[in-house]
Design an enzyme around this catalytic site. Structure first.
Site, short mmCIF file in Angstrom:
data_model
loop_
_atom_site.label_atom_id
_atom_site.label_comp_id
_atom_site.label_asym_id
_atom_site.label_seq_id
_atom_site.Cartn_x
_atom_site.Cartn_y
_atom_site.Cartn_z
N ASN A 47 65.13 16.55 10.45
CA ASN A 47 64.07 17.14 9.64
C ASN A 47 62.90 16.17 9.52
O ASN A 47 63.08 14.95 9.55
CB ASN A 47 64.58 17.49 8.24
CG ASN A 47 65.60 18.60 8.28
OD1 ASN A 47 65.66 19.37 9.23
ND2 ASN A 47 66.44 18.67 7.26
N VAL A 48 61.72 16.70 9.36
CA VAL A 48 60.53 15.86 9.21
C VAL A 48 59.96 15.93 7.79
O VAL A 48 58.85 15.46 7.54
CB VAL A 48 59.44 16.25 10.24
CG1 VAL A 48 59.95 16.04 11.65
CG2 VAL A 48 58.96 17.69 10.04
N ASP A 49 60.73 16.51 6.86
CA ASP A 49 60.21 16.70 5.50
C ASP A 49 60.30 15.45 4.63
O ASP A 49 59.75 15.42 3.54
CB ASP A 49 60.93 17.86 4.81
CG ASP A 49 62.45 17.73 4.84
OD1 ASP A 49 62.96 16.59 4.91
OD2 ASP A 49 63.14 18.78 4.81
N HIS A 66 63.27 12.70 14.39
CA HIS A 66 62.03 13.37 14.77
C HIS A 66 60.85 12.93 13.92
O HIS A 66 59.78 13.54 13.99
CB HIS A 66 62.21 14.89 14.69
CG HIS A 66 63.11 15.42 15.76
ND1 HIS A 66 63.55 16.73 15.78
CD2 HIS A 66 63.65 14.83 16.85
CE1 HIS A 66 64.33 16.91 16.84
NE2 HIS A 66 64.41 15.76 17.49
N SER A 143 72.79 23.62 13.85
CA SER A 143 73.33 24.44 14.94
C SER A 143 73.95 23.59 16.03
O SER A 143 74.63 24.12 16.91
CB SER A 143 72.20 25.30 15.54
OG SER A 143 71.20 24.45 16.11
N ASN A 167 78.41 24.97 8.54
CA ASN A 167 77.25 25.73 8.99
C ASN A 167 77.56 27.21 8.87
O ASN A 167 78.72 27.63 8.98
CB ASN A 167 76.93 25.39 10.46
CG ASN A 167 75.53 25.81 10.86
OD1 ASN A 167 74.55 25.49 10.18
ND2 ASN A 167 75.41 26.55 11.94
N LEU A 168 76.56 28.02 8.63
CA LEU A 168 76.80 29.46 8.49
C LEU A 168 77.30 30.08 9.80
O LEU A 168 78.21 30.91 9.80
CB LEU A 168 75.53 30.17 8.03
CG LEU A 168 75.19 30.08 6.54
CD1 LEU A 168 73.83 30.69 6.27
CD2 LEU A 168 76.25 30.77 5.71
N GLN A 169 76.70 29.68 10.91
CA GLN A 169 77.08 30.24 12.21
C GLN A 169 77.96 29.26 12.99
O GLN A 169 78.07 28.09 12.65
CB GLN A 169 75.82 30.56 13.04
CG GLN A 169 74.95 31.66 12.48
CD GLN A 169 73.98 31.17 11.41
OE1 GLN A 169 73.62 30.00 11.40
NE2 GLN A 169 73.58 32.05 10.52
#
EC number: 2.3.1.286
Length: 404
Positions: A47-49, A66, A143, A167-169
């Site tokens: 994440n870049v936040d 990143h 993911s 993870n959800l998926q």
């Protein structure tokens, strides 16, 4: 970006907060507590936040593969600068600011990768090292599809480590994991903290600004022409995104006219008898995303008394402010951390630290929520159930959203 929504002609959802006011989730703060307890050794983020750093994870225990939208770095001496505003460029380009080290002064660069940029070697080497050393690698809300980062957890297997995926998926690495949980990260982490009997600490945001008072005697030396400026600590030309406006008033209202500074630069010019002392009241109106709407600071002015210069222990001041904010359950507390003088032009600079947000994370089994507490009349409830990532628009439509 959800292309199916675009194909259907629907409007993309708007962010509930400005990017620069994004708040750490329950999971972010749980990781902070796990790190303090010595359980969590290292965090790897795509994440870049900048929320892991802002939440309290030490820089030396964090690899931001990143980059960070709020970080500038000096390619000459290596100093990093964490900003309260989003850096205006991406792609490791030069920005408009320079290194503040007197021995350096080189142009700074942003740290966010563009599509064609290679992952930073320093961050990647640290990530690989800690994955090889790990007993357990937690893959939270990712993911595990973006290479080469998605293969980092596998490095723990050679040393007998285990992989846990939440993870959800489904992910391509599920078969390599010792445990896979398809669920909301916040709820899973909440359950883990319950089992460990550990509390999730509140998030307290501290922002900085400086008040610059510049003065010059009139030709007859009877008056002082002075200028008040509220500015960013990152440079007078840097934005001050958490302040919407500044209302200036005077306790002796008969002699001085009040003013509203509603756009940057927040600046006021006045003329005063040199022998006249007075007291200003500055009301700071905060921007959207802050936990309180406003706060006031009184500033006594006496041009005949020389200014005291000092620099206090910043960490100690921050800790005291945090403790007070948590105890009072409100924002707006502030403290002076530094005062200095500049000879040309003749100016007095005072640096303030101020509490602009406090978020408490409720430990409930029914839902995962956060209470954002303000100065008593503002209280917002924020859903944090799936909040381990903050969206970020990138050039060429690239998305990088994953976290270990």
């Amino acid at each position: 970006m959800d292309t199916s929504v675009q194909r259907e002609g629907k409007a993309l959802p708007e962010a509930s907060l400005p990017f620069h006011r994004a708040m750490p989730s329950l999971t972010h703060m749980a990781l902070v507590e796990l790190e303090r307890a010595g359980i969590l050794k290292f965090v790897i983020s795509q994440n870049v936040d900048g929320l892991h750093l802002r939440s309290g994870i030490p820089r030396e225990k964090l690899a931001e593969l990143h980059g960070n939208s709020f970080m500038e770095t000096c390619s000459s001496c290596g100093i990093e600068y964490l900003r309260d505003f989003e850096v205006e460029t991406i792609g490791l380009k030069e920005t408009s600011r320079r290194c503040s080290d007197n021995k350096c002064g080189a142009r700074l660069k942003d740290t966010v990768l563009d599509w064609e940029d290679a992952l930073p070697k320093k961050e990647m080497n640290l990530a690989e090292k800690h994955c090889r050393m790990a007993d357990v690698v937690l893959c939270l809300g990712t993911s595990l599809q973006i290479t080469p980062a998605c293969n980092l957890p596998l490095k723990s297997l050679r040393g007998g480590g285990k992989i846990v995926i939440v993870n959800l998926q489904k992910t391509p690495k599920d078969k390599k994991a010792s445990l896979v949980i398809h669920g909301l990260v916040d709820k899973v982490i909440l359950g883990a903290m319950d089992v460990l009997n550990m509390q999730i600490p509140p998030f307290v945001r501290i922002d900085l600004f400086q008040i610059i008072l510049t003065e010059a005697l009139s030709i007859d030396k009877k008056y002082v022409n002075w200028t008040l400026r509220v500015a960013s600590v990152h440079g007078q030309k840097a934005p001050l995104p958490f302040i919407k406006s500044v209302e200036v008033s005077f306790l002796d209202s008969q002699d001085y006219k009040a003013a509203i500074l509603d756009k940057e630069p927040f600046q006021l010019k006045r003329r005063t008898l040199q022998t006249k002392s007075f007291e200003m009241v500055l009301k700071f109106n905060f921007s959207d995303g802050c936990g309180c709407s406003s706060t006031e600071i009184n500033i006594p002015i006496d041009f005949q008394v020389p200014a005291d210069c000092f620099r206090l222990d910043r960490d100690a001041i921050f800790q005291k402010l945090r403790e007070t904010a948590i105890q009072d359950s409100c924002c707006g507390q502030n403290a002076v951390i530094e005062k200095k003088t500049i000879l040309s032009p003749n100016s007095e600079v005072t640096v303030y630290a101020i509490i602009t947000n406090i978020v408490r994370y409720n430990k409930t089994s029914k839902s995962t929520e956060a209470d954002s507490l303000s100065n008593g009349d503002v209280k917002r409830r924020i859903d944090r159930e799936n909040g381990t990532e903050t969206s970020r628009k990138r050039s060429k439509g690239r998305k990088r959203k994953s976290k270990f």
